[in-house]
Enzyme design. Structure first.
Site, PDB file in Angstrom:
ATOM      1  N   ALA A   1       0.855  -1.188   0.000  1.00  0.00           N
ATOM      2  CA  ALA A   1       0.000   0.000   0.000  1.00  0.00           C
ATOM      3  C   ALA A   1       0.887   1.232   0.000  1.00  0.00           C
ATOM      4  O   ALA A   1       2.106   1.132   0.171  1.00  0.00           O
ATOM      5  CB  ALA A   1      -0.885   0.013   1.234  1.00  0.00           C
TER       6      ALA A   1
ATOM      7  N   ASN B   1      -0.005   8.029   0.218  1.00  0.00           N
ATOM      8  CA  ASN B   1      -0.219   9.350  -0.404  1.00  0.00           C
ATOM      9  C   ASN B   1      -1.131  10.220   0.464  1.00  0.00           C
ATOM     10  O   ASN B   1      -2.137   9.764   0.973  1.00  0.00           O
ATOM     11  CB  ASN B   1      -0.880   9.183  -1.768  1.00  0.00           C
ATOM     12  CG  ASN B   1      -0.264   8.069  -2.562  1.00  0.00           C
ATOM     13  OD1 ASN B   1       0.904   8.104  -2.859  1.00  0.00           O
ATOM     14  ND2 ASN B   1      -1.046   7.048  -2.845  1.00  0.00           N
TER      15      ASN B   1
ATOM     16  N   GLU C   1      -0.384   2.737   7.022  1.00  0.00           N
ATOM     17  CA  GLU C   1      -0.488   3.828   6.036  1.00  0.00           C
ATOM     18  C   GLU C   1      -1.118   5.057   6.674  1.00  0.00           C
ATOM     19  O   GLU C   1      -0.700   6.182   6.418  1.00  0.00           O
ATOM     20  CB  GLU C   1      -1.282   3.386   4.796  1.00  0.00           C
ATOM     21  CG  GLU C   1      -0.769   2.128   4.101  1.00  0.00           C
ATOM     22  CD  GLU C   1       0.718   2.134   3.811  1.00  0.00           C
ATOM     23  OE1 GLU C   1       1.304   3.208   3.633  1.00  0.00           O
ATOM     24  OE2 GLU C   1       1.312   1.023   3.791  1.00  0.00           O
TER      25      GLU C   1
ATOM     26  N   HIS D   1       1.341   6.986   8.781  1.00  0.00           N
ATOM     27  CA  HIS D   1       2.292   7.766   7.994  1.00  0.00           C
ATOM     28  C   HIS D   1       1.848   9.223   7.858  1.00  0.00           C
ATOM     29  O   HIS D   1       2.666  10.085   7.548  1.00  0.00           O
ATOM     30  CB  HIS D   1       2.442   7.183   6.590  1.00  0.00           C
ATOM     31  CG  HIS D   1       3.556   6.183   6.438  1.00  0.00           C
ATOM     32  ND1 HIS D   1       4.811   6.373   6.959  1.00  0.00           N
ATOM     33  CD2 HIS D   1       3.605   4.992   5.775  1.00  0.00           C
ATOM     34  CE1 HIS D   1       5.577   5.340   6.635  1.00  0.00           C
ATOM     35  NE2 HIS D   1       4.868   4.487   5.930  1.00  0.00           N
TER      36      HIS D   1
END
Ligand code: B3K
Ligand code: ZN
Length: 878
Positions: free
Chosen positions: A269, A272, A305, A308
């Protein structure tokens, strides 16, 4: 090989960028035949650069066609710039200007899956690490952070969903009837966090209320047929958002958080900003199609993710050498999250088991590198277990050295001090030092020194003075390019157990406690513990407090004692593993020497006690009962003989299975209950124990076990149990295994992710028809070379098989090498990953080692991508 070999870049050569990009305005005109990208970059010279007259060098590759370039709206003539295969260099630019650049790209021909590409009927992107330069010319480096506005123009009938980072700020139509959507992300970010998705996608919406009371819209997008499989990921996302607020005080910062599942994706994954993109295998779940392990993985990756957003996006990396700054820290954060959601000990055992098997192997092989590498040829090769998992261990050690409170203060300071910046691993450690007052200068060597430290311990006990003395010596073997190693600062958590199984208090460093954290700093250190009532058995490196190997001369009785009495769950498991390793090593030697294999095992009594004790966590019992894997045993051997390891492991499994047949049968029955499937810790634990018991029970040869297995395979309402039955049939190589595989495929042929499991099991089956079978799989209608999951399923599965892959005629290695050569041109990142099984050729017994080496040499003769070139060259040199 290419005429000029790719060259390495070095951390020591880091220079600040000569230019900065304050604003990035992108327009994408999407079409199946080609995509036109217009970039308007608001740029200025960087006053911190020491070259104030530098030309402007933008990163950008051969796969883009430059349509036009202008400065402050004045088109440039070809004499004003130079285009090479890697760069667009503009000779003269003002101190501040707007650069407009128009490029044409063909996402439908992008098989590398970097930059903008197509997966099924959608457009999607992957820009980390250096994918953005395949979209437009740019300063594609993480320390250039910019505010992005993205406009997407496309036919709404084909692409009703058009997404990019941030918030949707405008929607309209072009004169020719195409839809125009504009997204704006107010947070400045490096280009690697850019994302774009367009397609005919289904969506599930939800809302998360942040601790300060803001409502965040959550949206998960999938292809239409998968939207019924996102509930679990949505729940995991909400749990992650809440956890990050509680554990780190981090709140989400945009009004919308989007996640998209795509089938063709090189890794798990991507984080973004505001628009995470996931490999569908790491997001989609339903009880019928997803195993417990996969559920846990999905939860961990969704969390990773999401985390992040702070550790990576708000505070990012200065350069790619600092990758572990975001990855090591974020893995530590997701590990802690999963451990809080489920069982701390089970999670720790699973993580350590993976680390000791795969990361230790990497650290002992030709690709060994420090957590902060000093050089690389291709950064994609450095998304490694060392950067991720060992990087997380470094953060965990800092946590151990500082304690929870100071660690949290350090994390707060780090986020506050560096918000909006691109920083280094040193900055992270400095924040931890500043917040705690603890000196981590020696500790920092963990970032720059490769290799796994080995600790050799010995002890003495004085009955008269009640003093226990522990001597610890540390060494680290040389690794490629690093011949000498310095002593590291290693935290060793230690407890003392009496011979009747009680935790003993001891006085160390003026503290009277049951557990101490020792700071090993020198090459050899003597630690003294006072007022120890009786001769203890030391419980060393509790919770695996440092990523090291430990050698201490335990007797079998002492290990059995630790296995049954240690209050540290991790060390109980580890004692069992050490006992099993000893027996397996003896058996491996017997196989190698063609001796008769011993038919008894000291493990039996310990295992029996575990199986009869209903008080214990079934998940822990299952873990303790699981023998060290083929891969872990390979890592421990000085010279790997795969077949000998396989035979020894198979033999010990059968010895234990036969001795405890009744116990396994009754534990199986006790844990088989009719409940509505849920992926919760209690149910997962019971299923793990039930299926571990079934594995042994089948190996005992009891026909009833085969009946139970067949029954479970045919009638389970969940994939965990059905898959476990099938995997046992394949591993135990029972007669019915092939027909079960065929039934499984027929049942699930429309579920691509389940078909991947079938591909793996079919490819790893120890089979005389081995390679022929693998070849059939590669041309099966269910296989697709464009899809990395399918390539990994078949080639990864095959490389696990002893008889097919390690066949002494070299056919397995040749087959893999052929596939690498083919993939090298299509998808270099994937090709490079597929090299891993061949890279440790030197450790194998000579006949295998020679065969592996010749395949590496054969690959090296090809025209190679940087990715494959680096791995192959280092493997042959290292
Ligand atoms: N940061 C990405 C990995 C990108 C890999 C690029 N080759 C996923 C993650 O670690 O969260
Ligand atoms: Zn990550």
């Amino acid at each position: 090989m290419k005429e000029s070999s790719p060259s390495a870049i070095y951390l020591k050569d880091y220079q600040v960028p000569n230019f900065l990009i304050d604003k990035t305005e992108l327009t994408f005109e999407l079409d199946e035949a080609s995509v036109v990208v217009t970039a308007r970059l608001h740029m200025r010279r960087n006053s911190a650069s020491n070259d104030q007259s530098a030309s402007l060098a933008l990163d950008g590759g051969e796969d883009m066609k430059l349509i036009g370039v202008a400065i402050d709206n004045n088109p440039l003539a070809s004499k004003d710039y130079q285009l090479t295969s890697q760069q667009l260099e503009i000779f003269t630019v003002p101190d501040e200007f707007v650069l407009t650049c128009e490029t044409l790209i063909e996402p439908q021909n992008n098989t590398r899956l970097e930059g903008l590409y197509r997966s099924s009927s959608m457009f999607c992107t992957q820009c980390e690490a250096e994918g953005f330069r395949h979209i437009t010319y740019y300063l594609d480096r993480p320390d250039v952070m910019s505010v992005f506005t993205t406009t997407i123009i496309a036919d709404e009938n084909k692409y009703p969903v058009m997404l990019s980072n941030g918030n949707e700020v405008e929607r309209g139509m072009t004169e020719d009837g195409r839809t125009v959507v504009t997204w704006h992300d107010p947070f400045k970010k490096p280009a690697y966090l850019f994302a774009l998705v367009a397609g005919d996608l289904a969506v599930q919406d939800d809302v998360f209320k942040t601790k300060s009371g803001r409502a965040v819209t959550l949206r998960i997008f999938t292809e239409q047929h998968n939207i019924d499989k996102v509930d679990y990921a949505m729940g995991a996302l909400k749990r992650s958002m809440k956890w990050d607020e509680e554990a780190y005080g981090r709140e989400y910062d945009l009004d919308i958080f989007m996640v998209v599942a795509v089938d063709d994706f090189n890794m798990g994954a991507m984080e973004n900003k505001g628009l995470n993109i996931f490999n569908s295998s790491c997001l989609l779940a339903s009880p019928e199609t997803t195993t417990d392990d996969a559920y846990l993985r999905i939860e961990a990756i969704v969390a990773h993710e999401y985390f992040h957003n702070w550790s990576g996006n708000r505070v990012t990396c200065r350069d790619w050498f600092q990758l572990s700054l975001k990855e090591g820290f974020t893995v530590f954060r997701d590990q802690t999250f999963s451990s809080d959601m489920h069982s701390e000990t089970v999670k720790r055992v699973e993580d350590v088991s993976f680390l000791r098997t795969a990361q230790f192997a990497e650290d002992a092989g030709p690709m060994a590198h420090p957590v902060r590498p000093a050089s690389f040829i291709e950064i994609s090769n450095f998304y490694t277990l060392t950067v991720y998992e060992k990087g997380a261990e470094i953060v965990r050690m800092i946590h151990t050295l500082l304690g929870e409170k100071c660690f949290r203060k350090g994390a707060d300071l780090y986020f506050e001090r560096h918000d909006g910046q691109a920083v280094t691993c040193d900055d992270f450690v400095t924040a931890m030092e500043d917040a705690s007052g603890i000196d981590l200068s020696q500790f920092k060597r963990w970032y720059s020194q490769a290799g796994t430290p080995e600790l050799v311990l010995s002890s003495e006990y004085s009955e008269s003075s009640k003093t226990f003395t522990l001597t610890v010596q540390q060494t680290t073997q040389p690794t490629p390019g690093q011949d000498t190693k310095l002593p590291l600062h290693i935290p060793i958590k230690l407890g003392l157990i009496s011979h009747d199984g009680k935790e003993l208090k001891s006085t160390y460093d003026d503290c009277r406690e049951r557990e101490h954290v020792l700071h090993l700093k020198g090459e050899k250190t003597v630690f003294e513990f006072f007022n120890v009532e009786s001769k203890p058995v030391p419980s060393i490196l509790r919770g695996f407090s440092a990523p090291v190997k430990v050698e201490y001369g335990y007797s079998t009785e002492e290990l059995l004692l630790l296995m049954s009495c240690d209050s540290d769950g991790f060390n109980r498991w580890d004692a069992g593993q050490q006992l099993a390793v000893r027996e397996l090593k003896a058996l491996i030697d017997q196989v190698k020497n063609s001796e008769t294999l011993i038919e008894s095992s000291d493990l039996v009594s310990g295992y029996k006690a575990l199986l009869l004790n209903e008080e214990l966590d079934p998940a822990m019992v299952a873990l303790i009962l699981t023998l060290p894997s083929q891969a872990y045993l390979s890592e421990l051997e000085a010279e790997i003989d795969p077949q000998a390891i396989y035979t020894a492991r198979d033999h010990l499994t059968k010895v234990i299975a036969k001795a405890l047949q009744n116990e396994f049968s009754s534990v199986y029955s006790q844990n088989t209950e009719e409940t509505v499937y849920e992926p919760n810790a209690a149910q997962i634990a019971k299923r793990a124990l039930k299926n571990t018991a079934l594995r042994y029970w089948v190996e005992s040869g009891d026909v009833k076990a085969l009946e139970a297995l067949t029954e479970q395979f045919a009638n389970s309402d969940n994939m965990t149990d059905q898959y476990a039955a099938l995997a046992i049939a394949v591993e135990a190589n029972i007669d019915k295994a092939d027909s079960m595989l065929a039934t499984f495929y027929d049942q699930w042929l429309h579920e691509s992710l389940v078909v991947n499991k079938w591909l793996t099991l079919s490819a790893c089956k120890e089979d005389r028809k081995g390679l022929e079978k693998v070849n059939e799989l590669m041309s099966h209608p269910a296989f697709d070379i464009k899809n990395p999951n399918k390539v990994r399923a078949v080639l990864g599965g095959m490389s696990r098989s002893v008889q097919v892959f390690h066949n002494e005629d070299g056919s397995g290695y040749r087959y893999l090498a052929d596939q690498i050569i083919y993939l090298n041109k299509r998808n270099p990142q994937l090709a490079s990953r597929m090299c891993t099984p061949l890279t440790r050729w030197k450790k194998y017994k000579s006949i295998l080692s020679g065969l592996m080496k010749s395949e590496l040499i054969r690959i090296q003769k090809e025209e190679l991508s940087k990715d494959v070139y680096e791995v192959i060259t280092k493997s042959l040199e290292g």
